[in-house]
Design a protein around this motif. Structure first.
Motif, PDB file in Angstrom:
ATOM      1  N   TYR A 188       4.108   5.273   9.669  1.00 55.91           N
ATOM      2  CA  TYR A 188       2.885   5.564  10.423  1.00 55.91           C
ATOM      3  C   TYR A 188       1.654   4.910   9.799  1.00 55.91           C
ATOM      4  CZ  TYR A 188       5.885   9.115  12.471  1.00 55.91           C
ATOM      5  OH  TYR A 188       6.915   9.764  13.092  1.00 55.91           O
ATOM      6  N   GLY A 189       1.859   4.177   8.699  1.00 56.87           N
ATOM      7  CA  GLY A 189       0.727   3.572   7.999  1.00 56.87           C
ATOM      8  C   GLY A 189      -0.013   4.581   7.137  1.00 56.87           C
ATOM      9  N   MET A 190       0.645   5.678   6.810  1.00 56.77           N
ATOM     10  CA  MET A 190       0.030   6.783   6.080  1.00 56.77           C
ATOM     11  C   MET A 190       0.709   6.946   4.721  1.00 56.77           C
ATOM     12  SD  MET A 190      -2.034   8.188   8.508  1.00 56.77           S
ATOM     13  CE  MET A 190      -2.172   9.959   8.447  1.00 56.77           C
ATOM     14  N   LYS A 191       0.095   7.759   3.854  1.00 55.41           N
ATOM     15  CA  LYS A 191       0.689   8.102   2.569  1.00 55.41           C
ATOM     16  C   LYS A 191       0.043   9.369   2.026  1.00 55.41           C
ATOM     17  CE  LYS A 191      -0.727   6.399  -1.237  1.00 55.41           C
ATOM     18  NZ  LYS A 191      -0.738   5.768  -2.462  1.00 55.41           N
ATOM     19  N   LYS A 192       0.644   9.910   0.970  1.00 56.79           N
ATOM     20  CA  LYS A 192       0.091  11.103   0.328  1.00 56.79           C
ATOM     21  C   LYS A 192      -0.975  10.708  -0.680  1.00 56.79           C
ATOM     22  CE  LYS A 192       3.986  13.262  -0.927  1.00 56.79           C
ATOM     23  NZ  LYS A 192       4.841  14.242  -1.613  1.00 56.79           N
ATOM     24  N   TYR A 193      -2.019  11.504  -0.715  1.00 56.22           N
ATOM     25  CA  TYR A 193      -3.079  11.416  -1.715  1.00 56.22           C
ATOM     26  C   TYR A 193      -3.311  12.827  -2.247  1.00 56.22           C
ATOM     27  CZ  TYR A 193      -4.459   6.987   0.578  1.00 56.22           C
ATOM     28  OH  TYR A 193      -4.490   5.726   1.112  1.00 56.22           O
ATOM     29  N   VAL A 194      -4.204  12.950  -3.213  1.00 51.43           N
ATOM     30  CA  VAL A 194      -4.672  14.266  -3.632  1.00 51.43           C
ATOM     31  C   VAL A 194      -6.172  14.312  -3.390  1.00 51.43           C
ATOM     32  CG1 VAL A 194      -4.957  15.909  -5.522  1.00 51.43           C
ATOM     33  CG2 VAL A 194      -2.834  14.600  -5.326  1.00 51.43           C
ATOM     34  N   LEU A 241       0.813  -1.216   0.000  1.00 54.22           N
ATOM     35  CA  LEU A 241       0.000   0.000   0.000  1.00 54.22           C
ATOM     36  C   LEU A 241       0.849   1.270   0.000  1.00 54.22           C
ATOM     37  CD1 LEU A 241      -2.739  -1.104   2.579  1.00 54.22           C
ATOM     38  CD2 LEU A 241      -2.918  -1.052   0.080  1.00 54.22           C
ATOM     39  N   ASN A 242       2.173   1.096  -0.085  1.00 57.06           N
ATOM     40  CA  ASN A 242       3.113   2.232  -0.047  1.00 57.06           C
ATOM     41  C   ASN A 242       2.974   3.061   1.220  1.00 57.06           C
ATOM     42  OD1 ASN A 242       4.343   1.726  -2.603  1.00 57.06           O
ATOM     43  ND2 ASN A 242       2.480   2.525  -3.560  1.00 57.06           N
ATOM     44  N   ALA A 243       2.727   2.384   2.329  1.00 57.31           N
ATOM     45  CA  ALA A 243       2.560   3.071   3.607  1.00 57.31           C
ATOM     46  C   ALA A 243       3.916   3.469   4.182  1.00 57.31           C
ATOM     47  CB  ALA A 243       1.841   2.156   4.604  1.00 57.31           C
ATOM     48  N   ASP A 244       3.939   4.610   4.841  1.00 54.43           N
ATOM     49  CA  ASP A 244       5.149   4.998   5.563  1.00 54.43           C
ATOM     50  C   ASP A 244       5.125   4.326   6.940  1.00 54.43           C
ATOM     51  OD1 ASP A 244       3.410   6.525   7.179  1.00 54.43           O
ATOM     52  OD2 ASP A 244       4.058   8.440   6.345  1.00 54.43           O
TER      53      ASP A 244
END
Length: 152
Positions: A39-45, A34-37
């Motif tokens: 923190y389990g987060m990522k960039k979206y628009v 899922l390309n998570a960092d």
């Protein structure tokens, strides 16, 4: 004194247990897919759709454009480019709906928005901004397919 030692041991044990539970639930393979960092987060628009400037279209043209709009949403979702879409309820701000794109730049998301017939015709206007959210959001559509009795 005995109570203090017992309390310290209890807190230490609880902290160790909590941190073990947290670590044991981490799925590195899923996070990477899922390309998570960390923190389990990522960039979206994030895209806010507003009422556009085109007020001269007929009812028939509007229906055709919105059918194309819905078809485009379905295509982008199947391609993994769109993770969330939905309309706003009637409001005084001219907000019509949102998209959350699986994109890390505004430029990439502009290409996705440009394929929407309702945006192309200025029936809708798109406002884009970067957004940081849970990488798990990408799994929403898989779950939605399992709970939607009727397809849109």
């Amino acid at each position: 004194m005995k109570k203090s030692i017992f309390l310290i041991l209890l807190l230490t044990f609880s902290t160790a247990l909590f941190s073990q539970e947290k670590e044991s639930t981490y799925d590195e393979k899923l996070a990477k897919s899922l390309n998570a960092d960390d923190y389990g987060m990522k960039k979206y628009v994030f895209c806010l759709l507003k009422t556009g400037s085109n007020t001269t279209v007929t009812k028939e043209e509007t229906q055709k454009l919105f059918k194309g709009h819905m078809d485009n949403i379905g295509r982008l979702a199947k391609e993994g480019k769109l993770v969330v879409a939905g309309p706003f309820m009637k409001n005084e701000r001219n907000y019509r709906g949102i998209y959350i794109f699986n994109a890390s730049t505004i430029e990439e998301a502009k290409e996705f928005v440009a394929t929407d017939p309702a945006v192309q015709s200025n029936l809708l206007e798109a406002e884009l901004t970067l957004w940081y959210g849970s990488a798990a959001l990408q799994e929403t559509l898989k779950i939605h397919e399992k709970i939607a009795k009727t397809k849109i």
